[in-house]
Design an enzyme around this catalytic site. Sequence first.
Site, mmCIF file in Angstrom:
data_model
loop_
_atom_site.group_PDB
_atom_site.id
_atom_site.type_symbol
_atom_site.label_atom_id
_atom_site.label_comp_id
_atom_site.label_asym_id
_atom_site.label_seq_id
_atom_site.Cartn_x
_atom_site.Cartn_y
_atom_site.Cartn_z
ATOM 1 N N CYS A 119 -6.892 47.220 -13.819
ATOM 2 C CA CYS A 119 -6.001 47.107 -12.374
ATOM 3 C C CYS A 119 -5.865 45.750 -11.927
ATOM 4 O O CYS A 119 -4.860 45.417 -11.402
ATOM 5 C CB CYS A 119 -6.759 48.013 -11.573
ATOM 6 S SG CYS A 119 -8.761 47.829 -11.550
ATOM 7 N N ILE A 160 -8.592 57.747 -14.565
ATOM 8 C CA ILE A 160 -7.294 57.293 -15.195
ATOM 9 C C ILE A 160 -6.461 58.483 -16.063
ATOM 10 O O ILE A 160 -5.380 58.625 -15.702
ATOM 11 C CB ILE A 160 -7.508 56.091 -15.969
ATOM 12 C CG1 ILE A 160 -8.044 55.117 -15.248
ATOM 13 C CG2 ILE A 160 -6.128 55.651 -16.728
ATOM 14 C CD1 ILE A 160 -7.273 54.542 -13.766
ATOM 15 N N HIS A 209 -9.198 47.356 -4.167
ATOM 16 C CA HIS A 209 -9.588 45.955 -4.472
ATOM 17 C C HIS A 209 -8.705 45.091 -3.273
ATOM 18 O O HIS A 209 -7.413 45.430 -3.237
ATOM 19 C CB HIS A 209 -9.468 45.330 -5.624
ATOM 20 C CG HIS A 209 -10.020 45.963 -6.684
ATOM 21 N ND1 HIS A 209 -11.326 46.260 -6.767
ATOM 22 C CD2 HIS A 209 -9.425 46.757 -7.814
ATOM 23 C CE1 HIS A 209 -11.598 46.845 -8.180
ATOM 24 N NE2 HIS A 209 -10.422 47.198 -8.559
HETATM 25 P P1 NAD Z 1 -13.816 57.992 -15.984
HETATM 26 O O1 NAD Z 1 -15.212 57.777 -16.156
HETATM 27 O O2 NAD Z 1 -13.583 58.482 -14.803
HETATM 28 O O3 NAD Z 1 -13.196 58.834 -17.067
HETATM 29 C C1 NAD Z 1 -13.471 58.937 -18.403
HETATM 30 C C2 NAD Z 1 -13.308 60.413 -19.070
HETATM 31 O O4 NAD Z 1 -13.413 60.477 -20.369
HETATM 32 C C3 NAD Z 1 -14.245 61.474 -18.208
HETATM 33 O O5 NAD Z 1 -13.674 62.684 -18.071
HETATM 34 C C4 NAD Z 1 -15.489 61.631 -19.596
HETATM 35 O O6 NAD Z 1 -15.909 62.841 -19.411
HETATM 36 C C5 NAD Z 1 -14.411 61.389 -20.731
HETATM 37 N N1 NAD Z 1 -15.007 61.140 -21.957
HETATM 38 C C6 NAD Z 1 -16.478 60.568 -21.876
HETATM 39 N N2 NAD Z 1 -16.601 60.049 -23.428
HETATM 40 C C7 NAD Z 1 -15.379 60.721 -23.967
HETATM 41 C C8 NAD Z 1 -15.118 61.139 -25.674
HETATM 42 N N3 NAD Z 1 -16.044 60.596 -26.600
HETATM 43 N N4 NAD Z 1 -14.118 61.576 -25.844
HETATM 44 C C9 NAD Z 1 -13.216 62.477 -24.850
HETATM 45 N N5 NAD Z 1 -13.625 62.017 -23.528
HETATM 46 C C10 NAD Z 1 -14.658 61.451 -23.150
HETATM 47 O O7 NAD Z 1 -13.284 56.391 -16.516
HETATM 48 P P2 NAD Z 1 -11.927 55.808 -15.867
HETATM 49 O O8 NAD Z 1 -12.512 55.219 -14.727
HETATM 50 O O9 NAD Z 1 -10.967 56.823 -15.771
HETATM 51 O O10 NAD Z 1 -11.846 54.669 -16.986
HETATM 52 C C11 NAD Z 1 -10.987 54.921 -18.324
HETATM 53 C C12 NAD Z 1 -10.655 53.636 -18.545
HETATM 54 O O11 NAD Z 1 -9.711 53.110 -17.919
HETATM 55 C C13 NAD Z 1 -11.586 52.634 -18.781
HETATM 56 O O12 NAD Z 1 -11.406 51.601 -19.845
HETATM 57 C C14 NAD Z 1 -11.597 51.696 -17.613
HETATM 58 O O13 NAD Z 1 -12.114 50.461 -17.583
HETATM 59 C C15 NAD Z 1 -10.238 51.813 -17.385
HETATM 60 N N6 NAD Z 1 -9.797 51.404 -16.050
HETATM 61 C C16 NAD Z 1 -10.332 52.035 -14.993
HETATM 62 C C17 NAD Z 1 -10.113 51.850 -13.499
HETATM 63 C C18 NAD Z 1 -10.854 52.613 -12.634
HETATM 64 O O14 NAD Z 1 -10.636 51.874 -11.352
HETATM 65 N N7 NAD Z 1 -11.215 53.648 -12.523
HETATM 66 C C19 NAD Z 1 -9.000 51.024 -13.517
HETATM 67 C C20 NAD Z 1 -8.124 50.406 -14.524
HETATM 68 C C21 NAD Z 1 -8.638 50.774 -15.798
#
Ligand code: NAD
Length: 344
Positions: A144, A16, A224
Amino acid sequence: MDPLMIRVAVNGYGTIGKRVADAVAAQDDMELVGVSKTHVSPEAFVAIERGYPLYIADMGERAAFERADLPVAGSVEEMVKKADVVVDATPAGIGAKNKAMYERAGVKAIFEGGEKHELAGFSFNAHSNYKDAIGRQFIRVVSCNTTAITRLISYLDQEYGVEDIHVVLVRRASDPGEIKKGPVDAIVLHPVTIPSHHAPDVKTVLPNTSISTMAMMVPTTFMHMHAVQMRLKREPTVLELCALIRRAPRLRLVGTYTGMSSTAELAEYMRDIGRPRGDMWENGIFEDSLSIDGRNLRLFQAVHQEANVVLETIDAIRAADGTIREPEVSIEKTDRSVGLHPME
Ligand code: NAD
């Protein structure tokens, strides 16, 4: 530094975060002050290639980044201090740990759907409650699936009134790059109990909605799919519904003429029309599924999990900033900046 620009930091440059960073960079009223990573990864190279200042969560990792020829601009704390609004796109649960840092720095923060509603105390969807978000320090952009459902309810409620909705969600098991979660060979009830967490989550945005949801997870990474049943207050026609979906900025009619009947074909189509990363920001509603029985409406909609919350996050930044007070103005500005046109 232009005082009229909203300075935005993206904490967590993953699925994201990398999309939000590109969308922030495309806004004419926002400036991206930096993005953050925890470890050296392909995404860190992408950030540097795109010219985004790269900050790191653990300064003990600095040497590893520099050995990989990745210049480090500083720590996450330093990045946060440079921002007006931080988008926390770290994995679910980490945002809760970061909140104290945002409070100390006196910055606003947008959390994503993996965090609990109570963390921000306000859950957001641009079409549903933009005005209530204006000026808030903490806002949570819902997940999402919840984003897609609240969008659909809001558009249809405006036109027909929504009495009741039931959604069966068929969920992708993981994102395409997440090799650690696959492969799987099962249909997993997610969870076995009914309703799934989506119904109460929709109520964090639209508290008066009568809604139930059931969810299953299947071995796919492409989007989805929602099977939606809705009871409206007034009987629609298919023609009217098609016109509404075509007009609505973040709904997309997957027309009969395309012959598409799957998420895979939709994902391919998005790549073919040149969408960045093949992203589908809108709810993809299949025209042939629109079925009306009196006031009961049934339809299938596809939801691209990696993409749809990105636009809402940009609107949430603007709502938190408070300069733009009309949701339609922010939505139009956001959509135009990324190249999304309702009639595309
Ligand atoms: P992801 O794992 O793809 O990315 C998270 C990033 O954060 C990674 O690059 C990781 O290295 C970094 N990270 C981890 N710990 C950290 C810290 N302490 N400080 C800074 N960076 C750190 O996760 P994502 O899928 O992008 O999800 C992020 C948020 O978005 C979550 O709340 C998730 O539920 C939400 N979300 C995800 C999706 C999806 O389908 N991927 C859809 C909607 C919402």
